[in-house]
Design a protein around this motif. Structure first.
Motif, PDB file in Angstrom:
ATOM      1  N   SER A   5      -2.888  15.204   4.826  1.00  0.00           N
ATOM      2  CA  SER A   5      -3.659  14.738   3.665  1.00  0.00           C
ATOM      3  C   SER A   5      -2.785  14.139   2.577  1.00  0.00           C
ATOM      4  O   SER A   5      -3.301  13.597   1.605  1.00  0.00           O
ATOM      5  CB  SER A   5      -4.464  15.897   3.072  1.00  0.00           C
ATOM      6  N   VAL A   6      -1.460  14.242   2.704  1.00  0.00           N
ATOM      7  CA  VAL A   6      -0.569  13.745   1.657  1.00  0.00           C
ATOM      8  C   VAL A   6      -0.509  12.222   1.667  1.00  0.00           C
ATOM      9  O   VAL A   6      -0.492  11.584   0.609  1.00  0.00           O
ATOM     10  CB  VAL A   6       0.840  14.357   1.825  1.00  0.00           C
ATOM     11  N   ASN A   7      -0.478  11.616   2.841  1.00  0.00           N
ATOM     12  CA  ASN A   7      -0.343  10.155   2.927  1.00  0.00           C
ATOM     13  C   ASN A   7      -1.501   9.415   2.239  1.00  0.00           C
ATOM     14  O   ASN A   7      -1.268   8.424   1.537  1.00  0.00           O
ATOM     15  CB  ASN A   7      -0.224   9.722   4.386  1.00  0.00           C
ATOM     16  N   PRO A   8      -2.778   9.837   2.401  1.00  0.00           N
ATOM     17  CA  PRO A   8      -3.846   9.158   1.644  1.00  0.00           C
ATOM     18  C   PRO A   8      -3.662   9.224   0.133  1.00  0.00           C
ATOM     19  O   PRO A   8      -4.027   8.278  -0.580  1.00  0.00           O
ATOM     20  CB  PRO A   8      -5.113   9.902   2.101  1.00  0.00           C
ATOM     21  N   VAL A   9      -3.076  10.336  -0.368  1.00  0.00           N
ATOM     22  CA  VAL A   9      -2.806  10.430  -1.804  1.00  0.00           C
ATOM     23  C   VAL A   9      -1.759   9.393  -2.210  1.00  0.00           C
ATOM     24  O   VAL A   9      -1.890   8.719  -3.247  1.00  0.00           O
ATOM     25  CB  VAL A   9      -2.327  11.852  -2.164  1.00  0.00           C
ATOM     26  N   PHE A  10      -0.720   9.243  -1.383  1.00  0.00           N
ATOM     27  CA  PHE A  10       0.311   8.237  -1.663  1.00  0.00           C
ATOM     28  C   PHE A  10      -0.284   6.840  -1.685  1.00  0.00           C
ATOM     29  O   PHE A  10       0.021   6.032  -2.575  1.00  0.00           O
ATOM     30  CB  PHE A  10       1.411   8.332  -0.597  1.00  0.00           C
ATOM     31  N   GLU A  11      -1.154   6.532  -0.728  1.00  0.00           N
ATOM     32  CA  GLU A  11      -1.769   5.204  -0.684  1.00  0.00           C
ATOM     33  C   GLU A  11      -2.670   4.967  -1.895  1.00  0.00           C
ATOM     34  O   GLU A  11      -2.720   3.851  -2.431  1.00  0.00           O
ATOM     35  CB  GLU A  11      -2.581   5.062   0.605  1.00  0.00           C
ATOM     36  N   ALA A  12      -3.380   6.018  -2.345  1.00  0.00           N
ATOM     37  CA  ALA A  12      -4.275   5.857  -3.502  1.00  0.00           C
ATOM     38  C   ALA A  12      -3.499   5.624  -4.794  1.00  0.00           C
ATOM     39  O   ALA A  12      -3.963   4.914  -5.687  1.00  0.00           O
ATOM     40  CB  ALA A  12      -5.167   7.084  -3.641  1.00  0.00           C
ATOM     41  N   LEU A  13      -2.298   6.201  -4.905  1.00  0.00           N
ATOM     42  CA  LEU A  13      -1.510   6.080  -6.133  1.00  0.00           C
ATOM     43  C   LEU A  13      -0.591   4.867  -6.125  1.00  0.00           C
ATOM     44  O   LEU A  13       0.073   4.598  -7.135  1.00  0.00           O
ATOM     45  CB  LEU A  13      -0.681   7.348  -6.354  1.00  0.00           C
ATOM     46  N   THR A  14      -0.494   4.167  -5.011  1.00  0.00           N
ATOM     47  CA  THR A  14       0.360   2.979  -4.948  1.00  0.00           C
ATOM     48  C   THR A  14      -0.156   1.927  -5.921  1.00  0.00           C
ATOM     49  O   THR A  14      -1.330   1.566  -5.921  1.00  0.00           O
ATOM     50  CB  THR A  14       0.378   2.407  -3.520  1.00  0.00           C
ATOM     51  N   GLY A  15       0.739   1.449  -6.761  1.00  0.00           N
ATOM     52  CA  GLY A  15       0.352   0.467  -7.767  1.00  0.00           C
ATOM     53  C   GLY A  15       0.033   1.073  -9.117  1.00  0.00           C
ATOM     54  O   GLY A  15      -0.295   0.326 -10.060  1.00  0.00           O
TER      55      GLY A  15
END
Length: 570
Positions: free
Chosen positions: A8-18
């Protein structure tokens, strides 16, 4: 659970990118794939891809059985095959029984009794349960039972499952030992996710509800403040209130009748102070900078000082476990507060000393109030002791407030739930509330008559002494000093500042002149009373002199009676 968390960590990283916020950028860096990939690879080498976190008993059993991949341990694969075949035999046995006896039945599982058969009662109407079924139990609309063959297969399943679990646990333990090397990274990710969760909760709160972000100042000021919990559970619209507290209004006495909202008012102040300091001035090890954050509060405007301690002395009952009464328990709590409270503290006190007599309770409450005022902490003191508000009124730093009530008639009253200045005026709110209760006829009327007699009996003329006037002057001067300090540190400039100072000067002169006039009036009344007492004393002396000439005195009469009986007089 760890596998589910890591995935579940990778979706958080993608959401915070930018993201542009430095805080969100730090969270995004901790959730980067290079921090999670080593852990994900170790898990994928041992655990099957489709394994998820389970909660139900049978799902947990299957998870422990099939979570480890095939090929990790050859003996584990053999034991797992045996377990699988034994389980299939149990299901096959259940199917054969249903076909043989033409009964609709289901195979269920419980950790205590393993596999068992469940038959609806409607299937057995007009029929007798075949003798092959044993351990029959009736539960609501179902019959639960087993067979000898099923119990044998349960035993075989249990033995093979134990072997599978032991070898699976060994493989998982080896995996956990390998993951321990990445524990520091996991802790940082957990802290980052926790911080993100708090930020999202704050954002959702502000977006959905009418909240505002408070300021951090030296003054506690709230405009249209609301109780964060009660306003959500009340059917009617919550009545907001204003709050203002500085060192010259640090001890606020809240009076009012029952159910007027005193407790809700002081709890609102405490809860909003906590909300304002949630996450305030903290460092989540996400960088070298200290993060300053305040949670929004339910108000149209709010400012709070940074508090180090918050004490609450609220209602309680007798404590049976420690063998203390209500009064003893609240005295213990207030003693702890007095030992630890200081200038950087806040305290809310609700109905202190209600567990003892009114005279002793008032004396103790007055002494405690004096100590709390001396501590210079911000205190909200809700009480039914009207005399406490009267006695403490002229004390520097004390402010009297009350919850307003609209008395429409002799027997009708409406709670306004609005804070107002001054102590409560009405003294018979309790009688008005008692009329709502279906007491026997005449009981409340008799109580009202008794209350009026007691009030007339205890009413005395109260005069303002020189000490009280001195305290009033001191309080007025301290208020002037506080206003000047605030304007010195404030943002007012130019003509606005000059107009404000002129208005402050006029107000000070007006109030000081009123105090001087009050002092002169009291001095004149005192002189008139002294002259009146001198005239009365002089008239009494003249009357005594006239009596001694025209009439025998009491002493001469007593001497004459004594001489007639010739006995000494004591």
């Amino acid at each position: 659970m760890l596998k589910q968390f890591v995935s579940s960590v990778n979706p958080v990283f993608e959401a915070l990118t930018g993201a542009r916020s430095s805080m969100l950028i730090n969270i995004c860096e901790f959730c980067a794939p290079e921090n999670v990939s080593p852990i994900q690879d170790l898990i994928d080498e041992v655990i099957n891809q489709d394994t998820t976190y389970a909660k139900q008993p049978l799902e947990l059993r299957n998870q422990r059985t099939y979570a480890v991949k095939s090929g990790v341990n050859g003996l584990l694969d053999v034991a797992r095959t045996t377990y699988k075949e034994a389980t299939e035999d149990a299901y096959q046995h259940c199917t054969e029984l249903g076909q043989e006896y033409d009964i609709q039945l289901d195979l269920k599982y419980e950790s205590a009794r393993q596999f068992y058969i469940k038959i609806p009662v409607i299937e057995l109407e007009g029929r007798v349960l075949p003798p092959v079924f044993t351990n029959v139990i009736r539960r609501k609309n179902n019959v639960e039972c087993q067979t000898l063959e099923l119990m044998k297969r349960n035993q075989k399943i249990n033995v093979s499952h134990q072997e599978v679990v032991l070898m699976s646990d060994q493989a998982v333990d080896t995996l956990v030992e390998a993951i321990r090397g990445h524990m520091s990274v996991m802790f940082k990710i957990c802290e980052a996710i926790g911080l993100l969760d708090m930020i999202v909760a704050f954002a959702q709160l502000v977006t959905v509800h009418d909240y505002t972000r408070p300021q951090l100042t030296d003054t506690l000021a709230i405009k249209s403040g609301r109780h964060p919990i009660k306003e959500k559970i009340m059917h009617n619209k919550f009545v907001p209130n204003d709050v203002y507290a500085t060192q010259q209004t640090r001890f606020q006495i809240i009076t009012g009748c029952n159910m007027s909202g005193k407790s809700t008012y002081i709890r609102t102040v405490a809860l909003m102070s906590i909300m304002a300091q949630i996450g305030c001035l903290y460092d989540y090890t996400l960088g070298s900078k200290t993060v300053l954050m305040t949670c929004s509060v339910p108000a149209s405007y709010a400012s709070f000082p940074i508090l180090h301690q918050l004490f609450a002395r609220l209602g309680m009952d007798d404590n049976i476990e420690t063998n203390v009464s209500t009064f003893a328990a609240e005295m213990r709590e207030i003693a702890f507060i007095l030992r630890n409270i200081d200038r950087r503290s806040m305290a809310i006190v609700d109905e202190l000393c209600r567990g003892t007599s009114s005279r002793d309770g008032l004396a103790i409450a007055l002494a405690i109030a004096e100590a709390l005022v001396s501590s210079k902490a911000l205190v909200w003191f809700a009480t039914h002791f009207k005399d406490l508000a009267t006695i403490m009124h002229e004390r520097a730093g004390v402010l009297n407030l009350h919850l307003a009530v609209d008395m429409e008639g002799a027997h009708d009253m409406t709670m306004l739930y609005k804070i107002a200045e001054g102590a409560v005026k009405e003294s018979h709110y309790g009688l008005a509330l008692a009329r709502v209760v279906p007491f026997p006829p005449g009981l409340v009327d008799h109580a009202a008559a008794v209350a009026q007699k007691l009030e007339r009996h205890m009413l005395r003329k109260k005069k303002t002494s020189a000490t009280v006037l001195k305290e009033k002057r001191r309080k007025l001067i301290l208020n002037l000093k506080e206003h000047l300090v605030q304007v010195h540190t404030g943002v007012l400039k130019g003509e606005v500042l000059s107009a404000w100072l002129k208005e402050l000067q006029n107000e000070f002169v007006k109030r000081m002149s009123a105090l001087e006039a009050e002092a002169a009036s009291i001095s004149q009344e005192t002189d008139d009373e002294e002259e009146q007492m001198e005239d009365i004393s002089h008239a009494d002396n003249q009357e005594r002199l006239g009596t001694s000439v025209s009439q025998p005195s009491a002493i001469s009469i007593s001497s004459h009676m004594t001489s007639s009986v010739s006995e000494p007089t004591v």
